[in-house]
Design an enzyme around this catalytic site. Sequence first.
Site, PDB file in Angstrom:
ATOM      1  N   ALA A  47       0.795  -1.229   0.000  1.00 25.34           N
ATOM      2  CA  ALA A  47       0.000   0.000   0.000  1.00 25.34           C
ATOM      3  C   ALA A  47       0.828   1.280   0.000  1.00 25.34           C
ATOM      4  O   ALA A  47       0.421   2.263  -0.600  1.00 25.34           O
ATOM      5  CB  ALA A  47      -1.013   0.033   1.127  1.00 25.34           C
ATOM      6  N   CYS A  48       1.963   1.313   0.661  1.00 26.94           N
ATOM      7  CA  CYS A  48       2.863   2.459   0.629  1.00 26.94           C
ATOM      8  C   CYS A  48       4.216   1.936   1.089  1.00 26.94           C
ATOM      9  O   CYS A  48       4.346   0.742   1.356  1.00 26.94           O
ATOM     10  CB  CYS A  48       2.364   3.584   1.541  1.00 26.94           C
ATOM     11  SG  CYS A  48       2.411   3.172   3.298  1.00 26.94           S
TER      12      CYS A  48
END
Length: 244
Positions: A47-48
């Site tokens: 996701a990041c």
Amino acid sequence: MSLLNALVNGLSRLGINTGVRNQSHNNAMSLLHDVDVPTKKATFAMACFWAPDSLFGTTPGVIRTRVGYAGGTKEWPTYRSLGDHTESIDIDFDPSAITFAKLLDIFWKNHDPTARTTKQYTSLIFYHDDDQKKLAEQSLKEQEGKHRSPIVTQIIPAGTFWDAEDYHQKYRLQQHDWLMKAIGMKCGPKLKTSHVAARLNGYVVGRGGVAQFEGDIARLGLSDEVADFVRKLCIKYENAGPFC
């Protein structure tokens, strides 16, 4: 450097022991930046990359971390021109201290593998050998029975890992200028390979927890001043959970 420290350093290079301790020099020399053990790689996209960098940086058995872009075809991607790559984290771990299966467990527990997002923030497991591929596929099957929504995580071979820009590396640690200077760090290659930087990048946002941090102080070679600074942050954010 103070005039006294400069004089002490000069005399020391001549082999003259003044009996005066250069505290900042000794601290810098004792910090555990480099750990010389055989390592293996694990590479994930979850996701990041700021949150995983802090999370895995304080995971026992992890030696080094770096964030970057992987999974795509564009050469020399940048944050502003990512192409078809995904924000990812590259981990060097000691297989005698932690298994790839344990790293997979941390991967699944610390992001939403069902979230449908852009390619930049999607969920990926990059395998580096057949054993990692097998373990990743087994773990995916196990996870499918734990989620109501379909899992979007893909398992693909590891290719070129493009390092993200320097300001993304150990991002949480870099928010503390005094701490960076205290451990002799600045943007550049050393920040990506330093073991103590990886650990502190997690501790300053509470990852690992204060109890683990207390046990790491002497091993990492931290001064009392640095330990006090990091301890306060670790206590403050210990229960906050991962965040980007």
